[in-house]
Design an enzyme around this catalytic site. Structure first.
Site, PDB file in Angstrom:
ATOM      1  N   LYS A  84      -0.742 -11.516   0.356  1.00 50.49           N
ATOM      2  CA  LYS A  84      -1.920 -11.707  -0.501  1.00 50.49           C
ATOM      3  C   LYS A  84      -2.746 -10.415  -0.584  1.00 50.49           C
ATOM      4  CE  LYS A  84      -3.278 -15.286   1.928  1.00 50.49           C
ATOM      5  NZ  LYS A  84      -2.162 -15.286   2.904  1.00 50.49           N
ATOM      6  N   THR A  85      -2.980  -9.792   0.577  1.00 54.04           N
ATOM      7  CA  THR A  85      -3.742  -8.530   0.567  1.00 54.04           C
ATOM      8  C   THR A  85      -2.989  -7.476  -0.241  1.00 54.04           C
ATOM      9  OG1 THR A  85      -4.516  -9.084   2.783  1.00 54.04           O
ATOM     10  CG2 THR A  85      -4.872  -6.827   2.055  1.00 54.04           C
ATOM     11  N   ASP A 129     -10.901 -12.275   1.301  1.00 55.37           N
ATOM     12  CA  ASP A 129      -9.923 -13.006   2.098  1.00 55.37           C
ATOM     13  C   ASP A 129     -10.601 -14.234   2.701  1.00 55.37           C
ATOM     14  OD1 ASP A 129      -7.416 -13.379   3.102  1.00 55.37           O
ATOM     15  OD2 ASP A 129      -7.585 -11.933   4.720  1.00 55.37           O
ATOM     16  N   THR A 178      -5.657 -19.568   2.857  1.00 49.50           N
ATOM     17  CA  THR A 178      -4.491 -20.255   3.395  1.00 49.50           C
ATOM     18  C   THR A 178      -4.628 -21.754   3.116  1.00 49.50           C
ATOM     19  OG1 THR A 178      -5.695 -20.302   5.484  1.00 49.50           O
ATOM     20  CG2 THR A 178      -4.009 -18.607   5.257  1.00 49.50           C
ATOM     21  N   ARG A 237       5.463 -10.152   7.061  1.00 56.07           N
ATOM     22  CA  ARG A 237       4.766  -9.503   8.188  1.00 56.07           C
ATOM     23  C   ARG A 237       5.588  -9.646   9.478  1.00 56.07           C
ATOM     24  NH1 ARG A 237      -0.717 -11.319   8.326  1.00 56.07           N
ATOM     25  NH2 ARG A 237      -1.240  -9.363   7.310  1.00 56.07           N
TER      26      ARG A 237
HETATM   27  N1  LIG Z   1       6.588  -9.119  -1.351  1.00 55.69           N
HETATM   28  C1  LIG Z   1       6.565  -8.181  -0.394  1.00 55.69           C
HETATM   29  N2  LIG Z   1       7.407  -7.145  -0.439  1.00 55.69           N
HETATM   30  C2  LIG Z   1       7.402  -6.230   0.558  1.00 55.69           C
HETATM   31  N3  LIG Z   1       6.578  -6.248   1.627  1.00 55.69           N
HETATM   32  C3  LIG Z   1       5.697  -7.264   1.695  1.00 55.69           C
HETATM   33  C4  LIG Z   1       5.649  -8.267   0.696  1.00 55.69           C
HETATM   34  N4  LIG Z   1       4.685  -9.139   1.027  1.00 55.69           N
HETATM   35  C5  LIG Z   1       4.144  -8.706   2.178  1.00 55.69           C
HETATM   36  N5  LIG Z   1       4.763  -7.583   2.587  1.00 55.69           N
HETATM   37  C6  LIG Z   1       4.480  -6.843   3.823  1.00 55.69           C
HETATM   38  O1  LIG Z   1       3.954  -7.734   4.774  1.00 55.69           O
HETATM   39  C7  LIG Z   1       2.778  -7.221   5.372  1.00 55.69           C
HETATM   40  C8  LIG Z   1       1.717  -8.301   5.338  1.00 55.69           C
HETATM   41  O2  LIG Z   1       1.298  -8.505   4.001  1.00 55.69           O
HETATM   42  P1  LIG Z   1      -0.228  -8.836   3.634  1.00 55.69           P
HETATM   43  O3  LIG Z   1      -1.164  -8.159   4.583  1.00 55.69           O
HETATM   44  O4  LIG Z   1      -0.390  -8.547   2.197  1.00 55.69           O
HETATM   45  O5  LIG Z   1      -0.251 -10.398   3.891  1.00 55.69           O
HETATM   46  P2  LIG Z   1      -1.449 -11.437   3.678  1.00 55.69           P
HETATM   47  O6  LIG Z   1      -0.872 -12.619   2.982  1.00 55.69           O
HETATM   48  O7  LIG Z   1      -2.609 -10.774   3.034  1.00 55.69           O
HETATM   49  O8  LIG Z   1      -1.832 -11.819   5.155  1.00 55.69           O
HETATM   50  P3  LIG Z   1      -3.276 -12.368   5.679  1.00 55.69           P
HETATM   51  O9  LIG Z   1      -3.428 -13.722   5.075  1.00 55.69           O
HETATM   52  O10 LIG Z   1      -3.090 -12.385   7.180  1.00 55.69           O
HETATM   53  O11 LIG Z   1      -4.323 -11.398   5.251  1.00 55.69           O
HETATM   54  C9  LIG Z   1       2.398  -5.955   4.605  1.00 55.69           C
HETATM   55  O12 LIG Z   1       2.513  -4.843   5.433  1.00 55.69           O
HETATM   56  C10 LIG Z   1       3.435  -5.786   3.538  1.00 55.69           C
HETATM   57  O13 LIG Z   1       4.073  -4.532   3.713  1.00 55.69           O
END
Ligand SMILES: Nc1ncnc2c1ncn2[C@@H]1O[C@H](COP(=O)(O)OP(=O)(O)OP(=O)(O)O)[C@@H](O)[C@H]1O
Length: 364
Positions: A84-85, A129, A178, A237
């Site tokens: 998401k981030t 977030d 979430t 992740r």
């Molecule tokens: N579709 C994707 N392709 C490649 N790498 C990804 C992808 N999605 C996530 N990642 C990798 O996974 C890691 C976590 O992603 P991210 O921080 O965006 O997750 P998030 O959903 O925002 O988590 P949170 O809810 O804990 O903030 C990042 O370092 C990113 O490199």
């Protein structure tokens, strides 16, 4: 990009507690935060999987660019670590706009939000977030900001209080949660585009592992990537975190190249099994199978048997076991499925296949 440090979303995402030190925890730890920036895809083309979300978002962003307008507000829902981030940063990059990052728990007063909103530049992306954890007054201020690009700042208290209207530049709010179900409908309705992020399939996670290995300059064979992907619980992740531990092992114990054998041996050291279960998950399953014949057994009894708090079993171990179809929560208690017996290499007792609330699961 502008990180509001006191508002660090990962720091507020609940690092303490029993899940904090698990290699398979989907919430970011300090090490993840340090390395994730280097691994984040920078544009939609680099973003792996989530085909529908990517296609729809691509249309939303292209159309906004063609109109020379700010993109619609976007709501991203899905489990931690699914991207998401990353997507919010991609939205900003694709729009050629700066991004400000903060989180719901950091905005407890409407004034906190007013301060952030009033300092946004035109077209800026505001990533919020855990938007479901914002305080009610801030949430109400956000309604007006999203719809009219305006907020009323209340000055003074009691009968003498006055509302001073403040115009805001157009901006794009990217909210992440979430728990989309926890958002009040008036807030949900103000997003022009809502995307639900799914867990990733093994082939997509293999691509994530390959891409990260390339960026980290780690030699990896296709089988090695598949082995890591299979243990990553559908979450990029976790895939990246497992890759880093496997890389260490490959460097210390072998020639640095990740093969299937190296990945399996490394993750055995960390007690992450072929399906992504760790020590806690397996302890819960083993207690359920070996001590209680597969259940049904009450949550409290199960927790005592594994020496953990009820909440740890319920909130940390069970969600993945349920998702994997290894454990079912029934009105009579926790019950192991046939897949649980197979996974632990155990044979269900005859009674498990016929009695005690397990009939449905065993098709009896
Ligand atoms: N579709 C994707 N392709 C490649 N790498 C990804 C992808 N999605 C996530 N990642 C990798 O996974 C890691 C976590 O992603 P991210 O921080 O965006 O997750 P998030 O959903 O925002 O988590 P949170 O809810 O804990 O903030 C990042 O370092 C990113 O490199």
């Amino acid at each position: 990009m502008n990180w509001d440090d006191t508002n660090d979303p990962a720091a507020s995402a609940g690092q303490a507690g029993p899940a904090a030190d698990r290699l398979v925890d989907s919430v970011a730890d300090r090490e993840d935060q340090a390395v994730e920036a280097a691994l984040r895809p920078k544009d939609l083309g680099e973003f792996i999987g989530q085909e529908k979300v990517r296609e729809q978002l691509d249309l939303v962003l292209r159309a906004a660019r063609a109109r020379g307008a700010t993109a619609d507000h976007v709501l991203l829902s899905g489990a931690p670590g699914l991207g998401k981030t990353t997507l919010s940063m991609i939205i900003a990059a694709e729009m050629g706009a700066p991004i400000r990052i903060t989180s719901g728990p950091a905005i407890q007063h409407a004034g906190d939000l007013a301060a952030i909103l009033s300092s946004l530049q035109e077209g800026e992306v505001l990533f919020l977030d855990e938007i479901h954890r914002m305080s009610r007054p801030a949430e109400e201020m956000l309604y007006m900001a999203m719809e009219d690009f305006r907020v009323d700042v209340i000055v003074g208290k009691g009968p003498g209080a006055t509302a001073i209207p403040l115009e805001l530049p157009p901006f794009t709010l990217v909210g992440a949660t979430t728990r989309a179900g926890l958002l009040p409908p008036p807030l949900r309705d103000r997003f022009g585009f809502t995307a639900h992020m799914e867990f990733y399939g093994p082939a997509e996670l293999e691509r994530v592992v390959h891409r990260s290995a390339h960026l980290l300059d780690v030699g990896i064979e296709p089988d090695g990537a598949a082995e890591i992907a299979g243990r990553s619980r559908g979450t990029p992740r976790i895939a990246n975190r497992l890759l880093r531990r496997v890389r260490d092992y490959a460097q210390v114990k072998a020639d640095g190249v990740v093969t299937r054998e190296i990945a399996a041996a490394a993750l055995a050291v960390y007690e992450v099994d072929a399906r992504g279960l760790d020590r806690l998950d397996r302890a819960v399953l083993e207690a359920l199978l070996k001590l209680f014949g597969g259940g049904p057994v009450g949550l409290s009894t199960l927790a005592v048997a594994v020496g953990e708090e009820r909440e740890t079993v319920e909130e940390v171990a069970e969600p993945f076991l349920v998702r994997e179809g290894l454990l079912a929560r029934t009105p009579r208690g926790r019950v192991a499925t046939p897949a649980a017996w197979t996974h632990l290499g155990l044979t269900p007792p005859r009674s498990a296949a016929t009695g005690n609330g397990q009939q449905d699961l065993f098709g009896a």
